[in-house]
Design an enzyme around this catalytic site. Structure first.
Site, PDB file in Angstrom:
ATOM      1  CE  LYS A 154      33.000  22.521 126.286  1.00  0.00           C
ATOM      2  NZ  LYS A 154      32.944  22.634 127.760  1.00  0.00           N
ATOM      3  CD  GLU A 229      25.649   8.071 123.036  1.00  0.00           C
ATOM      4  OE1 GLU A 229      24.482   7.949 123.460  1.00  0.00           O
ATOM      5  OE2 GLU A 229      26.238   7.173 122.411  1.00  0.00           O
ATOM      6  CB  CYS A 263      21.960  10.098 130.027  1.00  0.00           C
ATOM      7  SG  CYS A 263      23.355   8.979 129.921  1.00  0.00           S
ATOM      8  CD  GLU A 356      17.990  14.017 131.043  1.00  0.00           C
ATOM      9  OE1 GLU A 356      18.205  15.099 130.480  1.00  0.00           O
ATOM     10  OE2 GLU A 356      18.697  13.012 130.871  1.00  0.00           O
TER      11      GLU A 356
END
Ligand code: NAD
Length: 454
Positions: A154, A229, A263, A356
């Site tokens: 997906k 992850e 990331c 983040e």
């Protein structure tokens, strides 16, 4: 909603409308993947390897098209997008060497022979975020297919175009129907079925830590295998003995690449106090020199953010009171543009230094000594990547061992090579992708004892 309008983030124009897969259609696709599994696992190792190499060749032949799709869909610079398509080719080629090497062990036992087998899991699902649609897809599907699993994938709602094309290329290369299926759709629908449908034996998820926790909790109900992850707030530690010119010149590319939507972005620069002023002096022209603009142009180094909503989120971190030291440039007008921005919060308690942000915003904070640097780098719940700039080899190794993160680089910002392991400590993830061992995560070890009694 049965379809999704894909928007070009550099122009805000609609590129294409993509049908969203429903929960029922997802279950049908999973059932087909399950039905295709016995034949796929029975394909001889050499033939499976050859098919993966053909898939890699098909990607190679389509690199320019895939790259242009990514520029249009995701606003990635054309240089980055070509690298990303090439990464899919390389990862396929790398794991095409696995099928013939999935060797077990013969372990000495009395009264017989003991063998281990690396068995495929069955149907493996891969859930991909919008920030690196091609590489992250490949890191999941290539080793999964190599190990003899069938795959349902997906893509993120915002960025389905290259994944759809990769599905077509797999078919053209001769990967059998239903062995690799791409299902564009919503996380709460398609992704949730991957978690809940018991025929799916593993979920490979890359995305936010928040959603990753939900996936892990959902998988727990069936003890379903999961690789995660997740996010990162990664430190770029600059010691006073470093090559400061080089450290400052490279720092923008360690965080502003892909407009900071990475990331592994080194979005917290920790600078030793004695070198702080000099470093900031050198950093300013480097940040102002980042070429931001039309991602289709060869010279462009940074494109737009992915969406209006994401731009709003990134913008919410910067107000007239923010400690902005200096900023680069960004185009005006249509497109989700945000200039490279350097902030100097007073400490790590500031969200600028601990969240983040996932945009082109970098916080610079001072540290005193080595112990201080390690402690500050480890202050976050994340542990994905980081960089250490120093000329002292002993210090480079001590600090590398001290920072709790899965991917560190010394005097460089490199994080990802397809033949080395990649993944996070702490809340940045679970498991490792890429490198020589990734295929193992797509197999179960089976132990068989054969009696030699008369
Ligand atoms: P996200 O978590 O919102 O979405 C990621 C994917 O999960 C999408 O495909 C989404 O549709 C799907 N999803 C959402 N809700 C779901 C649910 N309930 N069940 C199943 N699937 C669901 O993340 P994003 O905004 O697309 O990506 C950005 C995040 O990804 C950042 O936090 C970034 O750090 C992280 N990321 C991590 C890595 C890594 O390797 N560690 C790499 C890239 C991105």
């Amino acid at each position: 909603m049965t379809s999704f309008a894909v928007i070009n983030p550099a122009t805000e124009e609609v590129v294409r409308s993509v049908a969203l897969t429903s929960a029922e259609e997802t279950d049908t696709a999973i059932a087909r993947a399950r039905a295709a599994f016995p034949a796929w696992r029975a394909v001889s190792p050499g033939d499976r390897a050859r098919l993966l190499r053909r898939f890699a060749d098909a990607v190679e032949g389509d690199i320019e098209n895939l790259a242009q799709l990514e520029v249009t869909n995701s606003g990635h610079t054309i240089g980055n997008a070509r690298w990303e398509a090439g990464n899919v080719r390389d990862v396929l080629n790398y794991y095409s060497a696995s099928p013939e090497r999935l060797i077990g062990k013969q372990i000495p036992v009395p009264g017989g022979v003991n063998l281990t087998f690396a068995e495929p899991l069955g149907v493996v699902s891969v859930i991909v975020p919008w920030n690196f649609p091609m590489p992250i897809a490949g890191w999941g599907f290539a080793p999964a297919l190599a190990a003899g699993n069938t795959v349902v994938l997906k893509p993120a709602e915002l960025t389905p175009l290259t994944a759809i094309r990769l599905g077509e290329l797999a078919r053209e290369a001769g990967i059998p129907e239903d062995v690799f299926q791409v299902l564009p759709g919503k996380g709460s629908v398609v992704g949730q079925r991957f978690v809940d449908n018991p025929a799916v034996r593993k979920v490979v998820f890359t995305g936010s830590t928040e959603v990753g926790k939900q996936i892990m909790a959902g998988c727990a109900a069936q003890v379903k295998r999961v690789t995660l992850e997740l996010g990162g707030k990664n430190a770029n530690i600059v010691f006073a003995d470093a090559d400061l010119e080089k450290a400052a010149a490279r720092a923008p590319y360690g965080v502003f690449d892909n407009a900071g939507q990475d990331c592994c972005a080194r979005s917290l620069i920790l600078v030793q106090a004695s070198a702080y002023d000099k470093f900031m002096e050198l950093l300013e022209p480097a940040v102002k020199g980042v070429v931001v603009g039309d991602p289709g142009l060869e010279a462009t180094e940074m494109g737009p953010l992915i969406s209006a909503q994401h731009k709003q989120k990134v913008s919410s971190y910067i107000s007239s009171d923010s400690p902005v030291a200096f900023r680069g440039s960004a185009p005006e007008g249509d497109g989700f543009w945000f200039p490279p921005t350097v902030v100097t919060p007073s400490g790590l308690q500031d969200p600028l230094a601990s969240d983040e942000i996932f945009g082109p915003v970098v916080a610079v904070v001072r540290f005193e000594d080595e112990a201080d640097a390690v402690k500050m780098a480890n202050h976050t719940e994340y542990g994905l990547s980081g960089s250490i700039w120093t000329r002292d080899v002993g210090r480079a190794l001590r600090v590398s061992r001290g920072v709790e993160a899965g991917n560190l680089s010394v005097n460089s910002h490199s994080s990802v090579r397809y033949w080395t392991p990649f993944g996070g400590f702490k809340q940045s993830g679970l498991g490792r992708e890429l490198g020589p061992d990734a295929v193992d995560a797509f197999t179960e070890t089976k132990n068989v004892f054969i009696s030699t009694e008369e």
